[in-house]
Design a protein around this motif. Structure first.
Motif, PDB file in Angstrom:
ATOM      1  N   GLY A 244       0.797  -1.226   0.000  1.00 30.89           N
ATOM      2  CA  GLY A 244       0.000   0.000   0.000  1.00 30.89           C
ATOM      3  C   GLY A 244       0.825   1.270   0.000  1.00 30.89           C
ATOM      4  O   GLY A 244       0.654   2.147  -0.856  1.00 30.89           O
ATOM      5  N   THR A 245       1.759   1.411   0.958  1.00 31.04           N
ATOM      6  CA  THR A 245       2.550   2.646   1.075  1.00 31.04           C
ATOM      7  C   THR A 245       3.477   2.861  -0.117  1.00 31.04           C
ATOM      8  O   THR A 245       3.496   3.961  -0.680  1.00 31.04           O
ATOM      9  CB  THR A 245       3.356   2.637   2.396  1.00 31.04           C
ATOM     10  OG1 THR A 245       2.438   2.573   3.495  1.00 31.04           O
ATOM     11  CG2 THR A 245       4.189   3.896   2.514  1.00 31.04           C
ATOM     12  N   PRO A 246       4.264   1.874  -0.568  1.00 31.41           N
ATOM     13  CA  PRO A 246       5.090   2.088  -1.775  1.00 31.41           C
ATOM     14  C   PRO A 246       4.257   2.438  -3.005  1.00 31.41           C
ATOM     15  O   PRO A 246       4.678   3.248  -3.835  1.00 31.41           O
ATOM     16  CB  PRO A 246       5.803   0.743  -1.957  1.00 31.41           C
ATOM     17  CG  PRO A 246       5.784   0.110  -0.618  1.00 31.41           C
ATOM     18  CD  PRO A 246       4.511   0.545   0.022  1.00 31.41           C
ATOM     19  N   LEU A 247       3.083   1.828  -3.110  1.00 27.88           N
ATOM     20  CA  LEU A 247       2.212   2.113  -4.244  1.00 27.88           C
ATOM     21  C   LEU A 247       1.730   3.559  -4.208  1.00 27.88           C
ATOM     22  O   LEU A 247       1.697   4.244  -5.241  1.00 27.88           O
ATOM     23  CB  LEU A 247       1.021   1.154  -4.231  1.00 27.88           C
ATOM     24  CG  LEU A 247       0.047   1.230  -5.412  1.00 27.88           C
ATOM     25  CD1 LEU A 247       0.760   0.960  -6.720  1.00 27.88           C
ATOM     26  CD2 LEU A 247      -1.088   0.233  -5.205  1.00 27.88           C
ATOM     27  N   MET A 248       1.376   4.044  -3.031  1.00 24.61           N
ATOM     28  CA  MET A 248       0.924   5.426  -2.899  1.00 24.61           C
ATOM     29  C   MET A 248       2.045   6.410  -3.241  1.00 24.61           C
ATOM     30  O   MET A 248       1.834   7.426  -3.899  1.00 24.61           O
ATOM     31  CB  MET A 248       0.416   5.669  -1.472  1.00 24.61           C
ATOM     32  CG  MET A 248       0.003   7.101  -1.194  1.00 24.61           C
ATOM     33  SD  MET A 248      -1.434   7.601  -2.146  1.00 24.61           S
ATOM     34  CE  MET A 248      -2.740   6.924  -1.123  1.00 24.61           C
ATOM     35  N   ARG A 249       3.246   6.109  -2.805  1.00 21.19           N
ATOM     36  CA  ARG A 249       4.385   6.986  -3.097  1.00 21.19           C
ATOM     37  C   ARG A 249       4.681   7.043  -4.599  1.00 21.19           C
ATOM     38  O   ARG A 249       4.997   8.102  -5.152  1.00 21.19           O
ATOM     39  CB  ARG A 249       5.618   6.502  -2.332  1.00 21.19           C
ATOM     40  CG  ARG A 249       5.527   6.758  -0.831  1.00 21.19           C
ATOM     41  CD  ARG A 249       6.669   6.115  -0.078  1.00 21.19           C
ATOM     42  NE  ARG A 249       6.673   6.531   1.327  1.00 21.19           N
ATOM     43  CZ  ARG A 249       7.442   6.003   2.271  1.00 21.19           C
ATOM     44  NH1 ARG A 249       8.263   5.007   1.950  1.00 21.19           N
ATOM     45  NH2 ARG A 249       7.394   6.441   3.508  1.00 21.19           N
ATOM     46  N   THR A 250       4.564   5.897  -5.247  1.00 16.67           N
ATOM     47  CA  THR A 250       4.774   5.865  -6.693  1.00 16.67           C
ATOM     48  C   THR A 250       3.709   6.677  -7.417  1.00 16.67           C
ATOM     49  O   THR A 250       3.987   7.364  -8.409  1.00 16.67           O
ATOM     50  CB  THR A 250       4.749   4.407  -7.208  1.00 16.67           C
ATOM     51  OG1 THR A 250       5.574   3.594  -6.383  1.00 16.67           O
ATOM     52  CG2 THR A 250       5.253   4.328  -8.641  1.00 16.67           C
ATOM     53  N   GLN A 251       2.483   6.621  -6.908  1.00 14.23           N
ATOM     54  CA  GLN A 251       1.397   7.414  -7.486  1.00 14.23           C
ATOM     55  C   GLN A 251       1.682   8.909  -7.386  1.00 14.23           C
ATOM     56  O   GLN A 251       1.344   9.683  -8.282  1.00 14.23           O
ATOM     57  CB  GLN A 251       0.083   7.096  -6.776  1.00 14.23           C
ATOM     58  CG  GLN A 251      -0.540   5.764  -7.133  1.00 14.23           C
ATOM     59  CD  GLN A 251      -1.289   5.811  -8.460  1.00 14.23           C
ATOM     60  OE1 GLN A 251      -1.386   6.849  -9.102  1.00 14.23           O
ATOM     61  NE2 GLN A 251      -1.814   4.682  -8.874  1.00 14.23           N
ATOM     62  N   CYS A 252       2.302   9.316  -6.286  1.00 13.38           N
ATOM     63  CA  CYS A 252       2.619  10.737  -6.110  1.00 13.38           C
ATOM     64  C   CYS A 252       3.591  11.215  -7.190  1.00 13.38           C
ATOM     65  O   CYS A 252       3.468  12.339  -7.704  1.00 13.38           O
ATOM     66  CB  CYS A 252       3.221  10.975  -4.725  1.00 13.38           C
ATOM     67  SG  CYS A 252       2.043  10.763  -3.367  1.00 13.38           S
ATOM     68  N   ILE A 253       4.580  10.395  -7.538  1.00 14.42           N
ATOM     69  CA  ILE A 253       5.527  10.751  -8.594  1.00 14.42           C
ATOM     70  C   ILE A 253       4.826  10.805  -9.946  1.00 14.42           C
ATOM     71  O   ILE A 253       5.072  11.691 -10.780  1.00 14.42           O
ATOM     72  CB  ILE A 253       6.695   9.751  -8.628  1.00 14.42           C
ATOM     73  CG1 ILE A 253       7.469   9.805  -7.312  1.00 14.42           C
ATOM     74  CG2 ILE A 253       7.615  10.031  -9.811  1.00 14.42           C
ATOM     75  CD1 ILE A 253       8.561   8.772  -7.195  1.00 14.42           C
TER      76      ILE A 253
END
Length: 563
Positions: A370-379
């Motif tokens: 969940g958290t790595p996926l959200m961070r990638t979405q931000c980029i």
């Protein structure tokens, strides 16, 4: 001429502002609704509704109406309004074979969910088909309203439709959680019917009013429907707009694959499970919140502005120099502003992704992927911001031949995207879809930049030469990013409240630092807040409260920000 251009520019900003306010309200409502739903239904059921069924709804609408909508909004006037109306009604004809094909694919090509997940999948698919047909049949009053610059009408009508769907569905999930998929379809149908009734009702009301009817290009409700000119066998359409619609229609299939590609891959192939799709959908909705709230509204408003200001197929040297200059400045400012907003999202999204997911969906959502996926979405948001506004310009000014070439180019992009998504998802799971999307957006941005560069090659004011972000702002973003990361590592495990307060303080500093670059947005927000406060304070027209709150508040805050 100058007055018309200024009016179009003002309407572009107003339309974007209204649409953004609508999207903010709807997304907040959707944010709360989804948090409520994921606690009452399984991730598999959530994926069936928000991935499978919504994908069908979005696919049907885009392929049926998007091409005709874009072409119609490129119309420069109402000289032969019946030809424009006839063209728009073709979308309803096109919708039938498209929805029939989608109905077959969703039931027979895709693997249906097991009966222990839901027994109402077929009913849900049928409901989405009905929604598409209803909303496509409402295109004519929508298009006429948009061309006449009815900025508030679209916001109000779509707002009522979405709110009614949301409220009805939330109530249904609470009362009958095991009937969620069935009620999802019913709530969508009722919302679409309300959308149709409101739009035709608005025109019926205005046509019944003598003063309002004089402003309309039609004089009866009958004219909202297609008609055949005497001596003709078929309804006439505007040939130029018809060819443009055909170009957009061919492009629409490719754009749909590129826009919703990961959802098609998830639905047609077993790259990730249905439960994982549900998790990906929740994270994707949160991660792309800025794109849905701001970027799409700005993109739609900018496309309308560019299409009305610049003539297709003509070099800039042969067009109104003042309009060309205004468009160049607007494009440059939009690019700069959207990039700054996306940098804000990256800076704070990276350090607060885990906290957001933890609050929204609990430990299950925040841990694992969940958290790595959200961070990638931000980029990924940076790519969305740049691509959205550059494609809005290129689509608005390209002629038929250029659109045809870009369609062929999109085929290559589609092949590369699908290949990279399959490969990267095998290595990185759901994150691979985000990386593939970023690569795809990068290719489209490069081409759009090249096209804009060549289009303004001999122009005095080049839009791509003046939107760069100053080094001092970039350094400030880096410092704030490091500071919030340290807060996440050392403060967040001990005190969530202190971690949030640090983020708020940093955000205030950042928003103050970018005040000059976002001055237009800030001033509109200040005036909007002032107008709201004036209505609260005001007791009558004579007591002076409105003047005080309208002028004093705006002047004081404006002086603080821009003294």
């Amino acid at each position: 001429m100058e007055g018309d251009a200024q009016k179009l520019k003002s309407n572009m900003l107003l339309s974007a502002a209204y649409d953004t306010i609508l999207q903010i309200c709807l997304r907040i409502l959707s944010f709360v609704l989804n948090a409520f739903i994921v606690r009452h239904v399984s991730r598999e059921v959530f994926a069936v509704m928000t991935v499978r069924l919504h994908l069908l709804y979005a696919t049907g609408l885009l392929l049926s109406r998007e091409a005709f909508r874009r072409a119609a909004l490129s119309s420069k006037g109402f000289k032969e309004i019946h030809k424009l109306i006839n063209l728009v009604w073709i979308s309803s004809i096109v919708a039938f074979p498209i929805t029939i094909a989608c109905y077959y694919i969703w039931l027979n090509v895709m693997d249906p969910p097991q009966e222990n997940i839901t027994q109402h999948y077929r009913s849900g698919v049928f409901s989405m088909i009905i929604c598409v047909l209803i909303e496509v049949a409402t295109e004519v009053p929508f298009i006429l309203g948009e061309i006449q610059l009815w900025s508030k009408t679209k916001v109000i009508v779509e707002g009522i439709m979405q709110v009614s769907r949301t409220v009805l569905f939330a109530f249904s999930v609470y009362m009958w959680p095991h009937q969620s998929v069935l009620m999802y379809g019913i709530s969508y149908i009722l919302g679409s019917l309300l959308y149709l009734i409101l739009y035709y009702g608005i025109f019926a009301y205005k046509l019944s009013n003598k003063e309002e009817s004089k402003k309309l290009p039609i004089h009866s409700l009958y004219q909202l429907f297609p008609r055949i000119t005497a001596g003709k066998y078929f309804p006439e359409i505007d040939t130029e707009l018809g060819l443009l619609a055909w170009s957009f229609f061919k492009q629409g299939w490719l754009k749909e694959v590129l826009t919703e590609g990961e959802w098609y891959l998830m639905s047609f192939f077993t790259l990730i499970s249905l439960a994982q799709q549900g998790t990906y959908q929740v994270v994707n909705n949160l991660g792309s919140l800025a794109a849905r709230l701001v970027f799409r509204s700005v993109e739609a408003a900018a496309y309308k502005y560019f299409a009305q200001m610049i003539y297709r197929g003509k070099s800039l040297a042969d067009q109104d120099a003042e309009k060309v200059n205004q468009v160049a400045q607007s494009l440059s400012k939009l690019l700069r502003g959207l990039i700054l907003i996306s940098l804000v999202i990256i800076t704070f999204g990276w350090s607060y992704s885990n906290l957001l997911l933890r609050i929204y969906g609990g430990e299950t959502l925040s841990e694992g992927i969940g958290t790595p996926l959200m961070r990638t979405q931000c980029i990924f948001i940076v790519f969305l911001a740049i691509n959205g506004i550059t494609e809005a310009y290129t689509f608005a000014v390209m002629d038929d031949a250029q659109l045809g070439f870009y369609n062929r180019l999109l085929i290559a992009f589609t092949i590369l995207y699908v290949s990279s998504a399959v490969i990267l998802s095998n290595y990185f799971g759901a994150i691979g879809f985000v990386i593939a999307n970023s690569l795809n957006m990068s290719l489209r941005i490069v081409y759009s930049f090249w096209y804009i560069h060549m289009h303004y090659k001999n122009a005095k004011n080049h839009p791509l030469s003046s939107f760069q972000i100053p080094g001092k702002l970039l350094r400030m973003f880096i410092i704030v990013f490091i500071f919030t990361q340290l807060s996440e590592q050392f403060v967040y495990p001990k005190s969530i409240i202190l971690h949030v307060l640090i983020g708020v303080l940093c955000l205030i500093i950042v928003m103050y630092a970018v005040r000059w670059d976002l001055q237009v947005i800030y001033e509109k927000i200040l005036k909007f807040i002032s107008s709201i406060l004036s209505k609260i304070v005001k007791t009558n027209e004579e007591n002076g409260s409105e003047k005080f709150s309208n002028v004093w508040l705006v002047d004081s805050l404006h002086h603080f920000l821009y003294r």
